[in-house]
Design an enzyme around this catalytic site. Structure first.
Site, short mmCIF file in Angstrom:
data_model
loop_
_atom_site.label_atom_id
_atom_site.label_comp_id
_atom_site.label_asym_id
_atom_site.label_seq_id
_atom_site.Cartn_x
_atom_site.Cartn_y
_atom_site.Cartn_z
N ARG A 1 -6.46 4.83 3.29
CA ARG A 1 -5.04 4.51 3.52
C ARG A 1 -4.40 3.97 2.24
NH1 ARG A 1 -4.33 -1.23 4.90
NH2 ARG A 1 -6.43 -2.12 5.05
N TYR B 1 -6.45 -13.23 -7.14
CA TYR B 1 -6.21 -11.79 -7.34
C TYR B 1 -5.99 -11.47 -8.82
CZ TYR B 1 -3.89 -7.24 -6.39
OH TYR B 1 -3.53 -5.91 -6.35
N GLY C 1 -11.95 2.61 -0.47
CA GLY C 1 -10.66 2.33 0.17
C GLY C 1 -9.79 3.57 0.18
N SER D 1 -4.21 -4.14 -11.58
CA SER D 1 -2.85 -4.50 -11.17
C SER D 1 -2.12 -5.14 -12.34
CB SER D 1 -2.91 -5.51 -10.01
OG SER D 1 -1.64 -6.09 -9.80
N LYS E 1 -8.34 -9.03 -10.99
CA LYS E 1 -7.80 -7.81 -11.60
C LYS E 1 -7.89 -7.87 -13.14
CE LYS E 1 -6.66 -5.49 -7.87
NZ LYS E 1 -7.35 -4.25 -7.52
P1 NDP Z 1 -3.91 -1.49 1.28
O1 NDP Z 1 -3.97 -2.88 1.81
O2 NDP Z 1 -2.91 -0.55 1.84
O3 NDP Z 1 -5.36 -0.79 1.39
C1 NDP Z 1 -6.50 -1.47 0.96
C2 NDP Z 1 -7.65 -0.52 0.94
O4 NDP Z 1 -8.82 -1.21 0.50
C3 NDP Z 1 -7.96 0.04 2.31
O5 NDP Z 1 -8.31 1.39 2.18
C4 NDP Z 1 -9.17 -0.78 2.76
O6 NDP Z 1 -10.06 -0.12 3.61
C5 NDP Z 1 -9.86 -1.02 1.43
N1 NDP Z 1 -10.72 -2.19 1.49
C6 NDP Z 1 -10.35 -3.49 1.58
N2 NDP Z 1 -11.43 -4.28 1.60
C7 NDP Z 1 -12.51 -3.47 1.53
C8 NDP Z 1 -13.91 -3.68 1.52
N3 NDP Z 1 -14.43 -4.92 1.57
N4 NDP Z 1 -14.73 -2.61 1.43
C9 NDP Z 1 -14.22 -1.36 1.39
N5 NDP Z 1 -12.90 -1.09 1.40
C10 NDP Z 1 -12.07 -2.13 1.46
O7 NDP Z 1 -3.73 -1.64 -0.28
P2 NDP Z 1 -3.09 -0.68 -1.37
O8 NDP Z 1 -3.30 0.73 -1.01
O9 NDP Z 1 -1.74 -1.17 -1.65
O10 NDP Z 1 -4.00 -1.08 -2.63
C11 NDP Z 1 -5.01 -0.25 -3.16
C12 NDP Z 1 -5.46 -0.82 -4.49
O11 NDP Z 1 -4.33 -0.90 -5.37
C13 NDP Z 1 -6.00 -2.25 -4.39
O12 NDP Z 1 -7.05 -2.42 -5.28
C14 NDP Z 1 -4.81 -3.10 -4.80
O13 NDP Z 1 -5.23 -4.34 -5.31
C15 NDP Z 1 -4.20 -2.22 -5.86
N6 NDP Z 1 -2.80 -2.52 -6.13
C16 NDP Z 1 -1.85 -2.36 -5.18
C17 NDP Z 1 -0.53 -2.64 -5.46
C18 NDP Z 1 0.57 -2.49 -4.47
O14 NDP Z 1 1.71 -2.84 -4.80
N7 NDP Z 1 0.33 -1.95 -3.27
C19 NDP Z 1 -0.14 -3.13 -6.79
C20 NDP Z 1 -1.22 -3.26 -7.73
C21 NDP Z 1 -2.49 -2.95 -7.39
P3 NDP Z 1 -9.80 -0.04 5.23
O15 NDP Z 1 -8.57 0.80 5.37
O16 NDP Z 1 -11.01 0.60 5.80
O17 NDP Z 1 -9.57 -1.44 5.67
#
Ligand code: NDP
Length: 244
Positions: free
Chosen positions: A14, A155, A11, A142, A159
């Site tokens: 982005r 979730y 991931g 998280s 986590k």
């Molecule tokens: P986003 O929704 O902005 O990005 C999610 C990322 O995960 C993208 O890069 C996406 O890839 C990738 N992804 C999702 N599903 C898959 C899959 N099946 N296989 C491969 N890649 C996948 O989320 P965040 O950047 O906010 O979150 C990143 C991490 O941080 C996550 O694990 C989230 O749970 C954790 N987190 C985030 C928080 C927040 O407040 N934002 C708080 C706590 C934890 P693609 O772009 O190609 O779709």
């Protein structure tokens, strides 16, 4: 500090993942960026990392929940880069809903991506780490997995499971010089929390530091743990104090 090392970031195209990719590249790491849908973003970020930091950077499509696909992509990264030294399990999704109405598929998919996805990559990178006699794993969990969140049973379970996975792996692989840690973000401004950003007042009031975090602030913690040889099994909150 990571010059000549290779980091694989799931991931990584982005949100928080993109900030992690950029931070590790800034420290000299070659970066392998795993994406599912964000091909353009992944390729643009790789080009930027190569241009800004002179590192090798390449994007790979893979659904982290797919065990066989994860195995194939790790093998391809090893072939292209020669090694994997740092693994960051960042890919994650939410499918929030009240428990009484949560669909089985929602529970399964969130567990598959957020928890099994990390297992898949740890499982396939570990043989490389063992042969290299070293490696660093950082899992993005998280605060939901530490304190629970209403509407996020799937979730929070995934986590929390990731924290258990982190500690088991840390103990099992420590004798081999491999570290495994977790970073637990609170509310970070990304696509995932876009809908929450509107509920400013209640949300901000619950955060001691009074604001949402930025992806770069999580990336800083990941870069630290990826280069900290005497820290393992740790869960580092980057949450403005919300879960203390
Ligand atoms: P986003 O929704 O902005 O990005 C999610 C990322 O995960 C993208 O890069 C996406 O890839 C990738 N992804 C999702 N599903 C898959 C899959 N099946 N296989 C491969 N890649 C996948 O989320 P965040 O950047 O906010 O979150 C990143 C991490 O941080 C996550 O694990 C989230 O749970 C954790 N987190 C985030 C928080 C927040 O407040 N934002 C708080 C706590 C934890 P693609 O772009 O190609 O779709």
């Amino acid at each position: 500090m990571l010059k000549g090392k290779t980091a694989l970031i799931t991931g990584g195209a982005r949100g928080i993942g993109a900030a992690i990719t950029a931070a590790l590249a800034a420290q000299g790491a070659n970066v392998a960026v795993i994406y599912t849908g964000s091909q353009e973003k992944a390729e643009a970020l790789c080009a930027q990392c190569a241009q800004d930091h002179g590192v090798q950077a390449q994007a790979y499509q893979c659904d982290v929940a797919d065990f066989a696909a994860a195995k194939a992509v790790v093998a391809q990264v090893k072939k292209d880069f020669g090694a994997v030294d740092v693994l960051v399990n960042n890919a994650g999704i939410t499918q929030d809903g009240l428990l009484a109405m949560m669909k089985e598929e929602s529970f399964d998919r969130v567990l598959d991506v957020d928890l099994k996805g990390a297992f898949n990559f740890i499982r396939h990178c570990t043989p490389l780490f063992l042969r290299q006699k070293g490696g660093a794993i950082v899992n993005i969990t998280s605060v939901s997995g530490m304190i629970g969140n209403p509407g996020q049973a799937n979730y929070s379970a995934a986590k929390a499971g990731l924290i258990g996975l982190t500690k088991a792996v840390a103990k099992e692989l420590a004798p081999k010089g491999i570290t495994c840690n977790a970073v637990a973000p609170g509310f970070i401004a990304t696509d995932m929390t876009r809908d929450l950003a509107g509920q400013d007042n209640a949300l901000l009031a619950a955060i001691p530091l009074g604001r949402m975090g930025q992806p770069q602030e999580v990336a800083q913690a990941v870069a630290f743990l990826a280069t900290a040889p005497y820290i393992t099994g740790e869960v580092l909150r980057v949450d403005g104090g919300i879960a203390m």
